[in-house]
Design a protein around this motif. Sequence first.
Motif, PDB file in Angstrom:
ATOM      1  N   GLU A  81      53.792  30.128  11.231  1.00 20.25           N
ATOM      2  CA  GLU A  81      52.693  30.130  12.189  1.00 20.25           C
ATOM      3  C   GLU A  81      51.619  29.135  11.781  1.00 20.25           C
ATOM      4  O   GLU A  81      51.262  29.032  10.609  1.00 20.25           O
ATOM      5  N   THR A  82      51.110  28.418  12.760  1.00 26.59           N
ATOM      6  CA  THR A  82      49.900  27.638  12.540  1.00 26.59           C
ATOM      7  C   THR A  82      48.707  28.567  12.725  1.00 26.59           C
ATOM      8  O   THR A  82      48.831  29.642  13.327  1.00 26.59           O
TER       9      THR A  82
ATOM     10  N   GLU B  43      48.336  29.445  16.336  1.00 28.01           N
ATOM     11  CA  GLU B  43      49.362  30.382  16.787  1.00 28.01           C
ATOM     12  C   GLU B  43      49.061  31.782  16.282  1.00 28.01           C
ATOM     13  O   GLU B  43      49.292  32.770  16.984  1.00 28.01           O
TER      14      GLU B  43
ATOM     15  N   ARG C 288      60.665  22.452  16.621  1.00 26.84           N
ATOM     16  CA  ARG C 288      59.229  22.478  16.884  1.00 26.84           C
ATOM     17  C   ARG C 288      58.485  21.643  15.838  1.00 26.84           C
ATOM     18  O   ARG C 288      58.729  21.765  14.643  1.00 26.84           O
ATOM     19  N   GLY C 289      57.593  20.817  16.324  1.00 31.02           N
ATOM     20  CA  GLY C 289      56.859  19.934  15.436  1.00 31.02           C
ATOM     21  C   GLY C 289      57.636  18.712  15.011  1.00 31.02           C
ATOM     22  O   GLY C 289      57.156  17.919  14.197  1.00 31.02           O
ATOM     23  N   ASN C 290      58.838  18.531  15.526  1.00 28.40           N
ATOM     24  CA  ASN C 290      59.683  17.406  15.136  1.00 28.40           C
ATOM     25  C   ASN C 290      60.278  16.719  16.368  1.00 28.40           C
ATOM     26  O   ASN C 290      61.451  16.341  16.381  1.00 28.40           O
TER      27      ASN C 290
ATOM     28  N   ARG D 281      56.097  24.330  22.128  1.00 29.06           N
ATOM     29  CA  ARG D 281      54.747  24.659  21.634  1.00 29.06           C
ATOM     30  C   ARG D 281      54.061  23.441  21.009  1.00 29.06           C
ATOM     31  O   ARG D 281      53.465  23.536  19.915  1.00 29.06           O
ATOM     32  N   ASP D 282      54.150  22.347  21.681  1.00 31.81           N
ATOM     33  CA  ASP D 282      53.575  21.097  21.178  1.00 31.81           C
ATOM     34  C   ASP D 282      52.223  20.861  21.845  1.00 31.81           C
ATOM     35  O   ASP D 282      52.133  20.758  23.067  1.00 31.81           O
ATOM     36  N   GLU D 283      51.151  20.775  21.039  1.00 32.36           N
ATOM     37  CA  GLU D 283      49.807  20.620  21.583  1.00 32.36           C
ATOM     38  C   GLU D 283      49.672  19.346  22.418  1.00 32.36           C
ATOM     39  O   GLU D 283      48.825  19.280  23.312  1.00 32.36           O
ATOM     40  N   ARG D 284      50.518  18.345  22.142  1.00 27.54           N
ATOM     41  CA  ARG D 284      50.420  17.082  22.883  1.00 27.54           C
ATOM     42  C   ARG D 284      50.711  17.276  24.366  1.00 27.54           C
ATOM     43  O   ARG D 284      50.326  16.446  25.196  1.00 27.54           O
TER      44      ARG D 284
END
Length: 850
Positions: free
Chosen positions: A37-38, A41, A341-343, A377-380
């Motif tokens: 989790e970030t 999140e 996610r994140g990649n 779930r990418d903030e971009r």
Amino acid sequence: MPTPVRRPRLLPIVLTLSCATAIVGGTSPLPTAIAQETPAEARALDADLERLRNSPFFARDPQRVRDLVTSLLKRGSTRADGVLRGLLLDARTEPNVVEQIASVTVLAEPHRLLDDVVDRLRAADPAGLEARLDAGFTRSDAAVVRRLVELCRDPSRTVAYRRTAVRLLSRTGDVSGLAVFADLWAGPDRDLREEARAAFDAVVPGGAVTVEEARVLVERIRRDDVPLADLLRRMLREKTQPVGLPTGPVAADDYRAIAMEMLQKATLEQLIRLYVLGSPLPDVRAAATKRLATFPYDEGADADGRVRAARALFQELRREDTSAVENEILTTLAVLAPSVRGNVSTAEMDALLARVRPGAASRETRLRATRLVGELRDERAAPSLESAYLSFGDSDTDARLAILDALQELPVDRTEWLVARTAAERRPDVLRKLVLLLGRSREAASTEAFATLLRDRDRATPDVRRAAAEALATQWAASQSAAARAALVAAGLKDPDADVRTVAAGALGIAGGAPDSSVLAALLEIVKDTDGGVRHAAARSVIVLDESRATANLMGRFTDDSVVFEAYRDHFVDVVRRDQAPDRMLAACDALAAAGLRPFAVQLLEATTDDVLPQSRGRSRLSMSLVALLLDEGRPGDAEPRARALVRGLTDDATRDRATVLLARALTAGARPSGLAEAEQLLVAIRASGRLDRASDIDAAATLGDARLRRGDPLLALEVLEIDAEGVPAPVRLRLEALRDDARVRVEAERKVLLSLVDGLGGSLAAECRAALLAKPGRAARFLSRELALRPDFATTRRLLDAVAVVTGGTAPRLADDASAERLADVVATARKSLAGVPFDSVPFEPPVK
């Protein structure tokens, strides 16, 4: 969206042996990868968990609970899984929450809580939960079937657990379970054998009577009579091309048939290289893509298998020109999204977001692409999603809802944007979704937005207002927002829709702390609402806010409104279940009894069954209070069996002795001759033991006197009732004094009759008086002995001795006028001794008719 460029592909030249031999076997555990989790999140997760745990009214809405459970499982959070697991296994959880957690686990990958679903159904099946999950197991995918097979075979599990797994596996109807059913049918455990036999018959009704027939049937099913399958088996066996297969390029139809057959047996590399990236046929690419969604990645040691599959799918997505394949890629990527996610590269994200914009793709593709964006779930993605939302205007509600779903998954605070959209939106379904998203915010702007909607009955439908009320309730529970509470009181309790009023009334009782008089006043007013659900919620809140005065606040409603008392009862039952201690319920019962509401105290105690508070010392205190109240209510028939069960179940001497006194009271109040005799026997023994405290001993004495009075022996009753009761509790003391007064009156009345008979022996009614004494000699003997013990004067003693002679059948000793005191005492002692041998009569005697 720019048209993707498809490079030309060639049909493979003959199906290679390497592809044909790619047979994957065995079983695998379900995916267990949990994402980290970030901080953003984590905050979003806390907000969602708060709603699920602290909103009892929310827990009763199946769709809302289902949506939230689905969202929590999608997060892939260890903490979220832990909360859901705890709720699933807790017997006190709202049944709807348990059902939705179990249902989503069965139907949606990655099925992480499946082991716990089996455990819940093993421990208990609340209200037919397993039957309600039947449709879900019927539609379950291969991963669920594989895991159930593993659980059925797992020797470390208990027999009860494995039986449950067998039963659930049979509900899937999948033939993969037949082999394990046959094995367990032949196993050593009888219960497991019976469950496996029934499961086999459920999948193949009437297919096998014995385990041997079952095994033969399994082998027949395993054999594949399709010619193409036979051809492939021969290829594997002979390691050469069978006769008749062309040596040149394979025809498209032949290639398609063989490729489709081999999809389930191909390795991951073959799926990616030969089918997804290498096949020229759209239906083969689509089938291979779908296979990647259910591929058993965890069977091998390839840790990054999901990542490589996702990378290949993103590569294919950028050049795919067939809508059906494109949609299948988007769907499979949504399944594999946690692994990347994140990649995700900017180019890949841009290609995906291009499909979200209006007019850039078909409607179905747009919706699937939007869902995938949310799963990543990418903030971009947030600015593009918000822009697309605004571009749709009011033209595509489904697209806007999908965008809001995706935004909900992003760990980004969009309060300002959501507040603006909420203020402008007029479509109820979209407005409700906006409220749900905004509900995660704790900022004042969101509180004001909810309060505005709660007041705006022209724009906000009842469903929207209810969602706004629930959001305010969550804010009040989580952060003690005074503005949220004020809105619930001012608008929520006055809403024309009963559901909204129910939410508001229930929410106001969530928070603890010192009760606010204005809130209590508003709740006490709405306790009179016309809707039962509103009254119940308001009553529960009144109790929670000021439990010490709950009886005084609500008792005026108990007689006329069963709903209010149900809320009162439910609250204290929940308290006992949670605290596993009876003190607060006993205090409530005392308050009810003091207010003259003993029947309600009885109902309160009767609701505390063994599943609420197991057998314990606390349980015995409740049971003793219930028996005492039943006796006070004049219900000895109901009190007696409870008292007997209580005495049988107690091991502590002091507590059992007090319970025995209650049993004797019940027997005495029942007034059956056998019961009165048993009560007298119990009480004499218990008082002789010397174990009773003073108050209990006085209570026992009063009960013993009561039993003797009911048996018609006021003299013996008076002997035990003549005891000092000063300082004992008033109810016990007053009861003893009342029984003692009654005994004295009855003794005096019979004494007068006796003395009249004694005096009559020397007069004209001598024969009648003699007959009356002989009719009840035992009773006359008891009273004559008492009179002689009182040392009457000489003349009276002579008359009493004449009566003694009548009763005992002897002659009266003659006393000279100058007899000494010693002589008189000897004669009286002899007479009393002779009277003691006369059997007692329980029926009073009557004076002769003059």
